[in-house]
Design an enzyme around this catalytic site. Structure first.
Site, PDB file in Angstrom:
ATOM      1  N   GLU A   1       0.839  -1.212   0.000  1.00 26.99           N
ATOM      2  CA  GLU A   1       0.000   0.000   0.000  1.00 26.99           C
ATOM      3  C   GLU A   1       0.871   1.258   0.000  1.00 26.99           C
ATOM      4  O   GLU A   1       0.502   2.268  -0.603  1.00 26.99           O
ATOM      5  CB  GLU A   1      -0.975  -0.002   1.179  1.00 26.99           C
TER       6      GLU A   1
ATOM      7  N   GLU B   1      -0.572  -0.659  -9.939  1.00 23.72           N
ATOM      8  CA  GLU B   1      -0.223  -1.923  -9.295  1.00 23.72           C
ATOM      9  C   GLU B   1       1.278  -2.217  -9.453  1.00 23.72           C
ATOM     10  O   GLU B   1       1.883  -2.861  -8.603  1.00 23.72           O
ATOM     11  CB  GLU B   1      -1.080  -3.050  -9.879  1.00 23.72           C
TER      12      GLU B   1
HETATM   13 ZN    ZN Z   1      -2.513  -3.132  -5.078  1.00 20.45          ZN
END
Ligand code: ZN
Length: 508
Positions: A270, A299
């Site tokens: 995160e 991502e």
């Molecule tokens: Zn992620």
């Protein structure tokens, strides 16, 4: 007198910036809902969120936006093809078209069906009863087909859905890269399963008090560059990162006192998303030039810090002695090699969210292929469980004993999120390819020496310049070409996995 180009442009930007600020208010409420909201406030929060969503949709679909876009598109713009104005007009057009092309009735029907379907999915999964979820998934697939038709597409309806998450990507391109990846990944995973070195994962499940996990995790997040003056870390059930606006990025994690990995690698993950959000250009907040490029690129930033950096030897050469000091009774007898092997365990398993960084991609490839078949009618929802199990066996060498451990495990489809899954593996692929370029640009041994000292600043600055600041100036594919010199390819990820795992597991 006709408004000038500048007048059209500044009113356009003012409008979408206002919509972004309103959206970020919903972001704060959404974060609060998942962290601190009192239980009894859920229904009222739902009303608040619904009002904000309605206002936001009205702002985005205001015909004035269409008029400005028409005027700007019919005049030659005074800047370069990747100049701020041209990029903002191009990307606002994309978002505006999507917003106005979807009939209101379809949007409402999707919202209604998916709200109920998520509830039905929860119960179907708990009862391991696919038949119960089946009619809901049939409705959702049909509605998503309608959505694709309404939005329009080339080649495959999947492209229309993918475009929401990964602008300009195509199913054909992804299919090819994923197929190449699977071809080498499946044999690598089975070789690792039979390797001489076995991880001792018991060391990850000793007594890890939460307060010390939190301190250690915060120190690591700060070390890699998450700015706690412009963000915070809180606790939740399903961890997420919420980039609210300039100077405000919230990340969350979940602690388990009997498991080290969950919170720690979750925090690095995160924090990686957060570093991306914090690295966006604040001057362009609320416009495409100040927004993340795609979910795949987002991502890539989380997985780069979590895996490429956070599960590497140089990272732990710095952090492991500190970890031993933090948890002396757990780790006094553990060597760095044992630790590295344990945090890098590769093992085929049924559940995607528990999968390691190598097998994870096989879970995604399976879902991507099934989504394509469901959407173009090659696979009936009724045949999904059998198709899932058959492909799972081929890719991972296991057959799920039931649908709860198979096709019922994820929430995505019940929420209408068809086309989302591939962004996870695109993230792994981009992370590996970007990291390869960073090693080349910054010097591999210098970069590793940085990590051993606990200094991640050169890598972070490189990512800020190359990946974060451009925002949505280029598509993910174009960004990748510009930064790495090549199209997205599976080789950097495969190379990275082999180079890490073969010596660790004593094979190759
Ligand atoms: Zn992620």
């Amino acid at each position: 007198m006709q408004p000038t180009i500048d007048a059209h442009y500044s009113d356009l930007i003012a409008r979408i910036r206002d919509a972004a600020i309103l959206g970020s208010c919903a972001g704060v409420l959404g974060w609060d809902e998942r962290t601190y909201l009192p239980r009894k406030a859920a229904a009222y929060r739902g009303e608040q969120m619904a009002l904000l969503a309605r206002l936001s949709h009205e702002m985005w679909t205001d015909p004035k936006i269409g008029e400005h876009l028409d005027a700007l598109e019919s005049a030659p713009l005074p800047d370069a093809p990747d100049g701020t104005m041209t990029v903002n007009v191009r990307e606002i057009r994309r978002l505006y078209n999507r917003a106005v092309k979807l009939p209101k009735s379809l949007v409402e029907e999707l919202a209604r069906v998916t709200t109920q379907a998520q509830q039905e999915w929860r119960e179907a999964r708990a009862a391991n009863d696919f038949a119960r979820f089946r009619p809901w998934l049939e409705k959702i697939v049909a509605l998503k087909q309608q959505e694709a038709e309404a939005v329009g597409y080339n080649d495959h309806p999947y492209n229309a859905l993918l475009d929401e998450y990964e602008p300009n990507a195509t199913a054909a391109e992804i299919r090819q890269v994923f197929a190449e990846l699977a071809r080498e990944l499946t044999p690598l995973v089975s070789a690792l399963a039979e390797a001489p070195h076995r991880p001792n994962t018991e060391i990850l499940h000793r007594d890890y008090p939460i307060d010390r996990q939190r301190l250690f995790g915060e120190q690591a997040a700060a070390a890699i560059g998450f700015d706690f003056q412009a963000g915070r870390l809180d606790t939740t059930t399903h961890p997420f990162c919420s980039g609210i606006g300039p100077g405000d990025c919230r990340i969350t994690t979940r602690y388990n006192p009997e498991s080290f990995n969950e919170a720690f690698f979750g925090i690095l993950h995160e924090a990686g998303h957060g570093i991306y959000e914090q690295g966006l250009d604040p001057e362009h907040f609320g416009t495409p030039c100040g927004s993340y490029c795609s979910l795949g690129i987002h991502e890539s930033q989380s997985r780069l810090w979590e895996n490429q950096v956070g599960r590497s030897r140089p990272f732990w050469e710095h952090f492991f002695p500190r970890l031993q000091q933090t948890f002396p009774t757990n780790l006094a007898d553990v060597s760095l090699d044992d630790w590295l092997l344990a945090i890098n365990e590769v093992r085929p398993s049924f559940i995607r969210v528990e999968a390691d960084e190598a097998t994870y991609n096989l879970h995604i490839i399976l879902r991507f292929e099934l989504e394509l078949d469901l959407l173009d009618g090659n696979l009936k929802v009724a045949d999904l469980p059998a198709a899932w199990n058959e492909r799972f066996q081929k890719l991972l060498g296991l057959t799920p004993p039931n649908d709860a451990l198979g096709c019922l495990q994820d929430i995505h489809w019940s929420g209408g999120g068809i086309g989302y899954f591939p962004t996870y593996t695109l993230g792994n692929l981009y992370a590996a390819q970007l990291m390869e370029a960073a090693r080349r640009d910054l010097g591999e041994s210098d970069l590793e020496a940085d990590f051993r000292r606990g200094d991640f600043s050169r890598l972070k600055s490189w990512l800020n310049d190359k990946v974060h600041r451009p925002g949505r100036r280029w598509s993910a594919q174009e960004l990748c070409r510009r930064v790495t010199g090549e199209h997205l390819r599976p080789q950097p990820l495969l190379h990275y996995l082999k180079r890490k795992y073969e010596p660790l597991y004593g094979i190759g």
